[in-house]
Scaffold this active site. Structure first.
Site, PDB file in Angstrom:
ATOM      1  N   SER A 126       0.824  -1.196  -0.044  1.00 36.56           N
ATOM      2  CA  SER A 126       0.052  -0.076  -0.035  1.00 36.56           C
ATOM      3  C   SER A 126       0.902   1.174   0.175  1.00 36.56           C
ATOM      4  O   SER A 126       1.786   1.634  -0.686  1.00 36.56           O
ATOM      5  CB  SER A 126      -0.756  -0.118   1.187  1.00 36.56           C
ATOM      6  OG  SER A 126      -2.196   0.783   0.973  1.00 36.56           O
ATOM      7  N   ASP A 277      -8.322  -5.214  -5.800  1.00 34.47           N
ATOM      8  CA  ASP A 277      -8.284  -3.931  -5.473  1.00 34.47           C
ATOM      9  C   ASP A 277      -9.083  -2.792  -6.116  1.00 34.47           C
ATOM     10  O   ASP A 277      -8.986  -2.748  -7.153  1.00 34.47           O
ATOM     11  CB  ASP A 277      -6.830  -3.520  -5.368  1.00 34.47           C
ATOM     12  CG  ASP A 277      -6.388  -2.478  -4.582  1.00 34.47           C
ATOM     13  OD1 ASP A 277      -7.229  -1.680  -3.957  1.00 34.47           O
ATOM     14  OD2 ASP A 277      -5.117  -2.809  -3.970  1.00 34.47           O
ATOM     15  N   HIS A 306      -8.232  -4.912  -1.594  1.00 36.91           N
ATOM     16  CA  HIS A 306      -6.797  -4.152  -1.268  1.00 36.91           C
ATOM     17  C   HIS A 306      -6.187  -4.857  -0.251  1.00 36.91           C
ATOM     18  O   HIS A 306      -4.685  -4.719  -0.216  1.00 36.91           O
ATOM     19  CB  HIS A 306      -7.149  -2.672  -1.057  1.00 36.91           C
ATOM     20  CG  HIS A 306      -5.837  -1.884  -0.425  1.00 36.91           C
ATOM     21  ND1 HIS A 306      -4.860  -1.721  -1.334  1.00 36.91           N
ATOM     22  CD2 HIS A 306      -5.494  -1.456   0.673  1.00 36.91           C
ATOM     23  CE1 HIS A 306      -3.885  -1.198  -0.945  1.00 36.91           C
ATOM     24  NE2 HIS A 306      -4.124  -0.686   0.374  1.00 36.91           N
TER      25      HIS A 306
END
Length: 332
Positions: A126, A277, A306
């Protein structure tokens, strides 16, 4: 127990600075004499140095018996210098915008202090992926390989819209007072976490009841957990990291933009988006990977959205990620 690098008055790319800036980190393993067995794991949004621990250990890809592993905290995460712990002149709502580049420049100072001469690998999930890309662009001779997981080189327009939505939910709490709150804006923090939960996972995750695998008996329990988790955060810390994320773009200010910036990357990369995602998308990763000469995309097939690939969430995704880590670490 984490350690701290005192940076003094740290100049930011915006023209502002952080007085008494401090960068928090932990290390695992021993740096070799050449200073080149080092691995960097940057923290992610609402993560800390401790968040990387599921990737680190005996027999794992990041084994401290072989690698010197540095886990570093983002500015704004409440451990490194943040609105909640900064000097008075930049405390709270007065905290300036800190870029991904600012974080990476501070991390470069840390590498020099530790005696690291090269990163054998930078692995990040991320927001950690945003930092990995920035490192490869900014210091191309310093990075052998990087592994961005469920991330991207920059914050796309759609990603920025998602972030604007969760920010608006927080700012709508009248207690927030433009960041000058006398008491925590709990309703806004809970709204922030509730809205975020819908973006963190995939449609299949909810449709097929995959949340039960993560210990939630129903969707209501999941939403309550996300609301309660974000209620514990300092609101200005959340927004400081959000601004860092939203403005991420290693091509900003570079002639030729993102393509030129990524075109200068020397490191090998395996780019690993999650197939489901909702905001760091496979399409964006394919476009960015094509801008680099030694990059390939390997999609993590997952119904977690995600959250696929976050350290410690699910063994199947972790195994795929660790296989890529081992491959990159073995490639000189």
């Amino acid at each position: 127990m984490h350690q701290v690098l005192d940076l003094g008055r740290f100049a930011l790319e915006s023209g502002a600075d952080l007085p008494e800036a401090r960068l928090a980190y932990t290390t695992h393993g021993v740096l070799n004499a050449a200073g080149d067995n080092a691995v960097l794991v940057p923290s992610y949004y609402t993560g800390t140095h401790a968040s990387a621990e599921p990737w680190i250990g005996s027999g794992r890809a990041l084994d401290p018996a072989e690698w010197f592993i540095v886990s570093v905290d983002l500015f704004g995460n409440g451990v490194s210098t943040s609105p909640s712990n900064a000097a008075a002149e930049v405390h709270g709502a007065a905290f300036p915008t800190v870029s991904i580049g600012d974080n990476v420049r501070a991390q470069h100072r840390l590498a020099e202090r530790l005696g690291v001469r090269r990163w054998r690998l930078i692995a990040g999930w991320s927001m950690g992926a945003l930092q990995a890309y920035e490192w490869a662009v900014r210091y191309p001779a310093f990075v052998d390989a990087f592994l961005p997981i469920a991330g991207a080189a920059r914050c796309s327009p759609h990603n920025a819209v998602f972030l604007a939505g969760v920010e608006a939910a927080l700012r709508a709490d009248p207690v927030f007072e433009g960041g000058r709150y006398a008491v925590p804006p709990r309703a806004g923090l809970r709204a922030f976490g509730t809205v975020y939960a819908g973006w963190a996972y995939s449609q299949a995750f909810f449709r097929d009841g995959v949340y039960r695998e993560l210990g939630y008996p129903d969707v209501a329990a999941l939403l309550e957990d996300w609301a309660a988790d974000h209620e514990r955060w300092d609101a200005n810390d959340l927004l400081a990291m959000l601004r860092t994320w939203q403005q991420a773009d290693p091509g900003r200010g570079v002639e030729g933009g993102l393509a030129a910036a990524l075109g200068g990357v020397r490191a090998r990369s395996i780019v690993m988006p999650s197939s489901t995602d909702l905001y760091f998308t496979v399409d964006d990763n394919v476009l960015e990977s094509a801008m680099m000469s030694r990059s390939e995309v390997r999609v993590i097939s997952s119904d977690l959205g995600h959250v696929a690939g976050r350290p410690g969430v699910r063994a199947a995704e972790t195994a795929v990620i660790e296989a890529a880590m081992r491959e990159l670490l073995a490639d000189r």
